[in-house]
Scaffold this active site. Structure first.
Site, short mmCIF file in Angstrom:
data_model
loop_
_atom_site.label_atom_id
_atom_site.label_comp_id
_atom_site.label_asym_id
_atom_site.label_seq_id
_atom_site.Cartn_x
_atom_site.Cartn_y
_atom_site.Cartn_z
N HIS A 1 0.84 -1.18 0.00
CA HIS A 1 -0.22 -0.04 -0.04
C HIS A 1 1.06 1.17 0.03
O HIS A 1 1.29 1.81 0.97
CB HIS A 1 -0.95 0.09 1.24
N HIS B 1 1.36 4.85 -2.50
CA HIS B 1 1.02 5.71 -3.50
C HIS B 1 2.48 6.27 -3.84
O HIS B 1 3.05 7.03 -3.16
CB HIS B 1 0.16 6.75 -3.03
N HIS C 1 -9.48 0.79 -1.82
CA HIS C 1 -9.58 1.47 -0.56
C HIS C 1 -11.12 1.39 -0.06
O HIS C 1 -11.81 1.69 -0.71
CB HIS C 1 -9.29 2.89 -0.67
N GLU D 1 -11.78 2.95 5.52
CA GLU D 1 -10.69 3.91 6.25
C GLU D 1 -11.50 4.86 6.84
O GLU D 1 -12.01 5.00 8.11
CB GLU D 1 -9.62 4.49 5.21
N ASP E 1 1.66 3.85 2.85
CA ASP E 1 0.66 4.86 2.27
C ASP E 1 1.41 6.05 1.40
O ASP E 1 1.67 5.72 0.22
CB ASP E 1 -0.14 5.38 3.27
N ASP E 2 1.38 7.22 2.24
CA ASP E 2 1.96 8.29 1.58
C ASP E 2 3.04 8.46 2.11
O ASP E 2 3.09 9.86 3.06
CB ASP E 2 1.00 9.40 1.04
#
Length: 326
Positions: free
Chosen positions: A10, A12, A190, A193, A271-272
């Site tokens: 996961h 990005h 996704h 969340e 994630d980011d």
């Protein structure tokens, strides 16, 4: 705690744009950023919710224009990932965020592919590429994006669904997911969340996903937990992201341990990471400290990451042996 061999599932790639690289690409492309320097930009990385993050996330993408830009972005992530114990990465990218700015989809994919092709030899990391659709864009736009990507499907392993979750249910994107499955691609999305557990049900039953990204709110629905456990559907959890986006107030309150105790197939991811304060090992260290995870639990999380990957069985077995030897 030294980094353990792990798969990142996961991630990005646009979310790995560190301020230093953002300013370098802005200078390369003759773009003026609305920040005085890197420190002022980094100070803007304070978010009240998912949407406040997305506003900055999409605005900063303006510096990504050429194949070289996308190749440099991916290579910078891979160099950091190697230091964090990542041995395999399945990387999200958002083509609509670039084509809407006039960047051809081929420029995006070809640039990323250059870095990914070099990754096994240069960084010791194998990779897969996952094309995501923006759920706050129309389902028709997702279909058009998929069709434009057909000449490049040999570079793409799976499709995904990301961006603002609330009010954008997975079921709206059933058509593009049907096209992806017909093309032989894997599917992720996704869900759960900021959105409710019902979105996880839709991702499973309408989109036919192989993995659920995030899924932390699944614990609110006992029947859903039973389904996820029975089918061993992987959940790609991102602890630091959950705190920075106010999904969870404190890392000490993160449901990761409860999810593991329930028998869910959980993985830890970043994630980011440029925006949320840490790459994969940083997430693993933070959640281990906050929840008091023992060594065997950390090994379980690492094993889960390869079990949940889209690697073939011999490759998974080889990486699992690396964990046993760690």
């Amino acid at each position: 705690m030294r980094p353990i061999p792990t798969a990142e599932l996961h991630l990005h790639i646009e979310g790995t744009l560190e301020p230093e690289l953002a300013f370098a690409l802005a200078e390369r492309n003759g773009i003026r950023l609305p920040y005085a320097d890197q420190d002022e930009l980094r100070a803007a990385y304070s978010f009240s919710d998912l949407q406040s993050f997305l506003d900055l996330y999409y605005a900063l993408m303006a510096v990504l224009r050429t194949e070289d830009d996308f190749a440099d972005l991916a290579d910078a992530y891979l160099a950091r990932a190697r230091e964090q114990g990542v041995r395999h990465a399945e990387i999200f990218f958002d083509p609509q965020a670039h084509t809407s700015r006039g960047v051809p989809i081929g420029t995006v994919i070809n640039g990323l592919a250059r870095a990914l092709d070099a990754a096994p030899e240069k960084h010791g990391i194998t990779t897969r590429l996952i094309m995501c659709f923006l759920r706050d864009e129309s389902p028709e736009s997702a279909v058009a994006t998929f069709e434009s990507a057909r000449p490049h499907l040999d570079r793409i392993t799976a499709v995904g669904l990301d961006s603002a979750e609330v009010g954008n249910p997975p079921s709206a994107f059933r058509e593009v997911y049907a096209l992806a499955r017909e093309a032989g691609l894997k599917c992720v999305a996704h869900a759960g969340e900021e959105g409710p557990p019902s979105y996880v049900w839709e991702a499973l039953d309408v989109l036919g996903v192989d993995r659920v990204d995030h899924g932390v709110r699944s614990l609110e629905d006992a029947a859903l937990v039973a389904r996820l456990v029975a089918d061993q559907v992987p959940l790609t959890v991102c602890p630091l992201s959950n705190v920075r986006l106010r999904v969870i107030d404190r890392l000490e309150d993160h449901p990761l341990r409860l999810m593991l105790d329930a028998g869910l197939l959980v993985t830890v991811n970043s994630d980011d990471p440029a925006y949320f304060g840490g790459y994969l090992h940083d997430n693993m260290v933070a959640v281990t400290d906050a929840l008091g995870l023992d060594e065997e639990t950390v090994r379980t999380l690492a094993r889960n990451s390869f079990r949940a990957s889209f690697l073939d069985e011999p490759a998974k077995a080889a990486y699992l042996r690396e964990i046993d030897a760690h």
